[in-house]
Write an enzyme that holds these catalytic residues in place. Structure first.
Site, mmCIF file in Angstrom:
data_model
loop_
_atom_site.group_PDB
_atom_site.id
_atom_site.type_symbol
_atom_site.label_atom_id
_atom_site.label_comp_id
_atom_site.label_asym_id
_atom_site.label_seq_id
_atom_site.Cartn_x
_atom_site.Cartn_y
_atom_site.Cartn_z
ATOM 1 N N LYS A 1 -1.672 4.972 -9.360
ATOM 2 C CA LYS A 1 -1.489 4.498 -10.733
ATOM 3 C C LYS A 1 -1.242 5.318 -11.751
ATOM 4 C CE LYS A 1 0.113 0.541 -12.830
ATOM 5 N NZ LYS A 1 -0.266 -1.006 -12.715
ATOM 6 N N GLU B 1 8.224 -4.803 3.593
ATOM 7 C CA GLU B 1 7.976 -3.039 4.355
ATOM 8 C C GLU B 1 7.992 -3.056 5.288
ATOM 9 O OE1 GLU B 1 5.195 -5.053 0.433
ATOM 10 O OE2 GLU B 1 5.123 -5.549 2.395
ATOM 11 N N PHE C 1 -9.045 -4.428 -6.418
ATOM 12 C CA PHE C 1 -7.541 -4.820 -6.189
ATOM 13 C C PHE C 1 -6.412 -4.448 -5.945
ATOM 14 C CE2 PHE C 1 -3.712 -7.411 -6.721
ATOM 15 C CZ PHE C 1 -3.727 -8.376 -6.614
ATOM 16 N N GLN C 2 -6.317 -5.101 -4.542
ATOM 17 C CA GLN C 2 -4.954 -4.011 -3.373
ATOM 18 C C GLN C 2 -5.459 -2.772 -3.717
ATOM 19 O OE1 GLN C 2 -1.152 -5.273 -5.297
ATOM 20 N NE2 GLN C 2 -1.160 -6.343 -4.031
ATOM 21 N N MET D 1 10.562 -10.640 28.659
ATOM 22 C CA MET D 1 10.081 -9.515 29.175
ATOM 23 C C MET D 1 8.679 -9.947 29.777
ATOM 24 S SD MET D 1 10.745 -6.601 31.124
ATOM 25 C CE MET D 1 11.414 -5.096 30.202
#
Length: 640
Positions: free
Chosen positions: A221, A109, A171-172, A537
């Site tokens: 959802k 993602e 969940f999630q 760096m």
């Protein structure tokens, strides 16, 4: 794959409010207003003409919430989205299967978010990314923050658990709206399926107007699964959102008076000039006044590097002339810049004798870091256009100050302290040489996308940027892993343009999985990995400030060749090349340029001890700039 219709493409290329009426419904469409969102996902300069040919489509339809979401994206002229499906967002992927919108399946993602950003930066359109709930959404946090810091128009669409489950630690489940509140221009949690068209239109409007930025749309959802009536165009409901586009005339006249009278003026140009599409006006203003120009890291390409009046980039690794031009100025005209710490150094010692004119579309930036004697709120394009007219009038009434002495001093600095580098004494390949030759061979029409670190600074210094939107990088957040997915997005948006990602061996290992996406989706980017075997760096700072105690900065890409970048590139479906000496640099770059049907990765094995110079150490005054290690520029203070 089905592509957008000619009508949709024409619509997206013109300026319009999101929700311009369907054909034949013009009398019922809400009238455009100043600052209205553009058609399609094109982010146009605020205040641009917003008249458009409407999209020919059904005004209403019975669909699911997911269908309404996809139809809204189509109506907005979106041509591509980057994402990964998952449980909560899965209902949206079914209607997307039949859509004119191209979906590019990324491998992470974070890659989707940076790809959307690269697409937006290269094209000027709103970039769109999609993720599911929980970890899918939280993996977007870094690219959202990145887009927020660099004012990039992006819309992130996330799935959420069903409304009855919100707040139950389902969940999630993650409160992505709350998580991203500080790093979005605005965000939405959609409550009903029928409001999806309005919310999407508002999201695109907010992302692309005023000061651009990311907007998050979180959709449960069950809302995606619910029946809905898709109606277009929606009526936007943003009563408090009215970006100021046109500056106040009195402030413009005062700025013009100061610009005409100043003896040591500097135009300090930031990324807002690029966002506003104001580069042609900037050149006219600079040439009309004869004032020196500095362009920040986010503004490279806004003013040609080769122009006689360009002093280069200011700041921590800017040119000596640019840093001291600002430091000794009696007038600084800041256009779309924000006086960030990497430019000012120690703030209380920055430009002590300068009067400041600060123009920005975001009033919150004016006076935030440095007091503005003449604050100007407005879109940079309008500000510059009105400054040109006001300066013309002022010059007709009063002779302009003679800048000859100022230019003599600045030219002397440019001659004595040019950007340059020494070839490594141990015979290793110079990273500066690699990047310089890359820019010369690929040319000014290519797009260069950098990660973060030494290679980023060398790319900003040794590639000549002559045109706007040819330099993309993570400036404000400094995100390692930005380059590969952002280059992917830029190439999708500009398929006929050569796109080079200039990456470090550390950055490259964070997001190189998106090369598999590039290989499978036919996105032939080119990647130059500046492989110095270290977090370069950080190692430079350890050399300079930590007694050469190299704690946890060696990556093993030199000593152990883990990973072997050529083999890794091939495993990811790309062509892998390696270059280890100066004699092979040109032919290796030319070989990569000749490949147009596959992604290419070049492993440039360079020395580990090269450093970025000039340098202003963090927290110190710009007066303490170092031209090289142990070399402090010599200045005659009486002359300056």
């Amino acid at each position: 794959m089905t592509r957008p219709t000619p009508e949709t493409l024409a619509h997206s290329a013109r300026r319009a409010r999101p929700g311009a009426g369907a054909a034949g419904d013009a009398d019922h469409a809400p009238a455009p207003r100043p600052g209205a969102a553009p058609a399609g996902n094109r982010a146009v300069p605020a205040g641009a003409d917003t008249t458009a040919t409407p999209v020919r489509q059904s005004a209403t339809a019975q669909v699911s919430g997911a269908g309404s979401l996809v139809r809204s994206l189509e109506a907005l002229g979106v041509d591509v989205v980057f994402g990964i499906p998952g449980g909560a967002i899965l209902p949206a992927y079914d209607p997307l299967y039949d859509s004119t919108v191209r979906h590019i399946l990324v491998r992470h993602e974070q890659g989707a978010g940076h790809a959307a950003t690269g697409y937006a930066q290269a094209t000027g359109r709103v970039g769109v990314c999609i993720a599911t709930s929980g970890p899918g959404a939280t993996n977007l946090v870094t690219p959202i923050a990145d887009a927020y810091m660099d004012s990039v128009p992006m819309v992130a669409i996330t799935g959420q658990v069903a409304r009855p489950s919100i707040g139950t630690d389902a969940f999630q489940e993650a409160d992505i709206q709350g998580i991203t509140l500080p790093i979005t221009k605005h965000n939405f949690l959609v409550q009903t399926a029928d409001e999806i068209p309005r919310v999407l239109a508002e999201a695109f409007h907010l992302a692309s107007t005023g000061r651009p930025g990311p907007v998050l749309v979180d959709i449960p959802k069950d809302v995606l699964q619910a029946p809905a009536t898709f109606a277009w165009p929606p009526t936007l409901d943003l009563p408090g959102y009215r970006p100021t586009l046109h500056p106040h005339g009195k402030q413009i006249r005062e700025a013009a008076r100061l610009m005409t009278a100043a003896r040591r003026p500097v135009l300090y140009v930031g990324g807002g000039v690029l966002k506003a599409g104001a580069t042609e006006g900037l050149r006219r203003l600079a040439e009309q006044t004869g004032i020196p120009v500095v362009t920040t890291l986010m503004a490279l390409g806004a003013f040609p590097d080769s122009h006689r009046q360009h002093l280069g980039m200011p700041g921590m690794h800017g040119t000596v002339a640019a840093v001291y031009g600002l430091q000794k100025a009696d007038l600084i005209v800041a256009l779309g810049a924000r006086f960030d710490d990497r430019v000012t150094g120690k703030l209380d010692s920055f430009a002590p004798d300068a009067t400041v004119v600060h123009a920005d579309i975001d009033p919150a930036e004016i006076g935030k870091n440095r007091h503005a004697d003449v604050p100007i709120v407005g879109d940079a394009r309008h500000v510059i256009d009105e400054l040109i007219a006001a300066v013309t009038a002022e010059q007709a009434a009063h002779p302009a100050a003679d800048l000859a002495d100022w230019w003599t001093q600045l030219d002397d600095l440019r001659a004595r302290y040019p950007l340059g580098f020494e070839e490594p004494s141990d015979g290793t390949l110079s990273p500066q040489h690699v990047i310089k030759r890359l820019g010369e061979i690929a040319g000014p029409d290519a797009i260069y996308v950098a990660g973060v670190g030494q290679h980023q600074m060398w790319a900003s210094q040794f590639i000549s940027y002559e045109k706007p939107n040819t330099w993309l990088n993570s400036g404000g957040l400094g995100t390692m892993g930005y380059a590969v997915p952002a280059a992917m997005g830029a190439k999708v948006g500009k398929p006929d343009t050569t796109v080079w990602a200039v990456d470090g061996d550390g950055c490259f290992q964070m997001t190189n999985q998106e090369l598999a996406t590039c290989a499978l989706e036919g996105i032939p980017i080119k990647v130059a990995v500046i492989n110095n075997g270290n977090l370069g760096m950080v190692r430079q700072w350890q050399t300079l400030f930590y007694g050469e105690r190299y704690s946890n900065t060696e990556l093993g890409t030199h000593k152990h060749r883990i990973p072997d970048f050529v083999k890794l590139a091939e495993a990811l479906g790309c062509i892998g090349l390696r270059c280890e000496n100066a004699a092979d640099v040109d032919k290796t770059i030319e070989a990569a340029m000749a490949i147009t049907d596959a992604p290419v990765v070049i492993d440039f094995v360079v020395g580990k001890d090269a450093m970025v110079w000039p340098m202003v150490a963090a927290g110190t005054s710009n007066d303490e700039i170092m031209f090289a290690r142990g070399v402090r520029p010599a200045f005659d203070e009486d002359d300056i």
